[in-house]
Write an enzyme that holds these catalytic residues in place. Structure first.
Site, PDB file in Angstrom:
ATOM      1  N   HIS A 230      42.974 -35.871  14.390  1.00  0.00           N
ATOM      2  CA  HIS A 230      43.399 -35.408  15.714  1.00  0.00           C
ATOM      3  C   HIS A 230      43.202 -33.890  15.822  1.00  0.00           C
ATOM      4  CE1 HIS A 230      46.041 -34.911  19.262  1.00  0.00           C
ATOM      5  NE2 HIS A 230      46.410 -33.810  18.627  1.00  0.00           N
ATOM      6  N   GLU A 231      43.603 -33.164  14.790  1.00  0.00           N
ATOM      7  CA  GLU A 231      43.451 -31.703  14.818  1.00  0.00           C
ATOM      8  C   GLU A 231      41.964 -31.328  14.829  1.00  0.00           C
ATOM      9  OE1 GLU A 231      45.967 -30.163  15.642  1.00  0.00           O
ATOM     10  OE2 GLU A 231      47.445 -31.683  15.111  1.00  0.00           O
TER      11      GLU A 231
ATOM     12  N   HIS B 183      40.644 -31.329  18.245  1.00  0.00           N
ATOM     13  CA  HIS B 183      40.810 -30.093  19.032  1.00  0.00           C
ATOM     14  C   HIS B 183      39.652 -29.121  18.773  1.00  0.00           C
ATOM     15  CE1 HIS B 183      44.616 -31.007  20.826  1.00  0.00           C
ATOM     16  NE2 HIS B 183      45.248 -31.147  19.676  1.00  0.00           N
TER      17      HIS B 183
ATOM     18  N   HIS C  53      36.996 -27.581  21.469  1.00  0.00           N
ATOM     19  CA  HIS C  53      36.695 -26.154  21.556  1.00  0.00           C
ATOM     20  C   HIS C  53      35.180 -25.946  21.540  1.00  0.00           C
ATOM     21  CE1 HIS C  53      37.884 -21.855  20.064  1.00  0.00           C
ATOM     22  NE2 HIS C  53      37.521 -21.878  21.324  1.00  0.00           N
TER      23      HIS C  53
HETATM   24 ZN   LIG Z   1      47.067 -31.979  19.335  1.00  0.00          ZN
END
Ligand SMILES: [Zn+2]
Length: 236
Positions: free
Chosen positions: A100-101, A104, A108
């Site tokens: 999940h991270e 991100h 980006h």
């Molecule tokens: Zn998150």
């Protein structure tokens, strides 16, 4: 008094209940799948590394941070920070959160508009949040000294509403960012074979539970904003 207003309770209860439920769901799903090893045997850090490298993000670092579920992506440092458990363990929960991270970081890289908007809103939201707390306390003071029907109070309440609306808008824009990061995470986990098809349901349970906590915070804020607006309108 603003604090003992029964109307306040009415506005606060839905968010509080959903918040407790979301925390319970997250604690149980995370706790459960922390003990289930992932078939590929990769730790959270290794899984995130594979996702990042596959996207050409070899320069995005992954670091270990203390605490439980302290995992986050820092867009300014262009780095992933994973909590010790998720960094080291080869569990379904660790791989899900780490991916999940990484999601991100993929947002980006893709200049995903809601993420950019959220990043732009961070300083404004921090200011609004602090200013709101001060204004709120000042408003309570005015009530104590019996000035809650004056013109000053009227200005204060609408200023508070404006500031809190910024905080609420930030929480609303957080939702697509979080859901999209989980979507990207699952897509990459399955495509790269880090997670097998029989593990998909477990990954979704962990990520959905995490997303629900963001939904609960957003609903709490919207309800609090509506409550403030109801006070502002009543005192007109
Ligand atoms: Zn998150």
């Amino acid at each position: 008094m603003m604090f003992f207003d029964p109307l306040w309770l009415l506005f606060a209860i839905p968010g509080l209940l959903l918040g407790f439920y979301a925390q319970f769901k997250l604690t149980s799903a995370y706790g459960r799948y922390m003990r289930v090893p992932v078939e590929s045997g990769l730790s959270g850090a290794q899984a995130a590394r594979q996702i990042l490298d596959h996207a050409g993000l070899n320069d995005v670092a992954i670091a270990e941070v203390p605490g439980r579920l302290t995992d986050h992506y820092d867009p300014r440092k262009r780095a992933l920070f994973l909590s010790s458990e998720n960094f080291r363990q080869p569990s379904v929960a660790a791989v899900g959160v780490a991916a999940h991270e990484a999601g991100h970081a993929l947002q980006h890289q893709a200049a995903y508009a809601p993420l950019n908007l959220r990043m732009m809103m961070v300083p404004v939201t921090q200011f609004a949040s602090t200013a709101y707390s001060l204004i709120f306390m000042f408003g309570i003071m005015l009530m104590w000294v019996g000035h809650s029907s004056g013109a000053l109070f009227q200005h204060i309440i609408w200023l508070a509403i404006g500031l809190f609306a910024v905080v609420t808008a930030f929480q609303i824009i957080t939702l697509p960012v979080e859901f999209d990061a989980s979507r990207r995470a699952k897509e990459q986990l399955f495509r790269l074979g880090i997670v097998h098809s029989d593990e998909q349901g477990a990954i979704s349970q962990v990520l959905n539970a995490a997303a629900l906590t963001y939904v609960a915070s957003m609903i709490s804020s919207v309800m609090q904003l509506l409550y403030l607006i109801s006070i502002g309108r009543n005192r007109r």
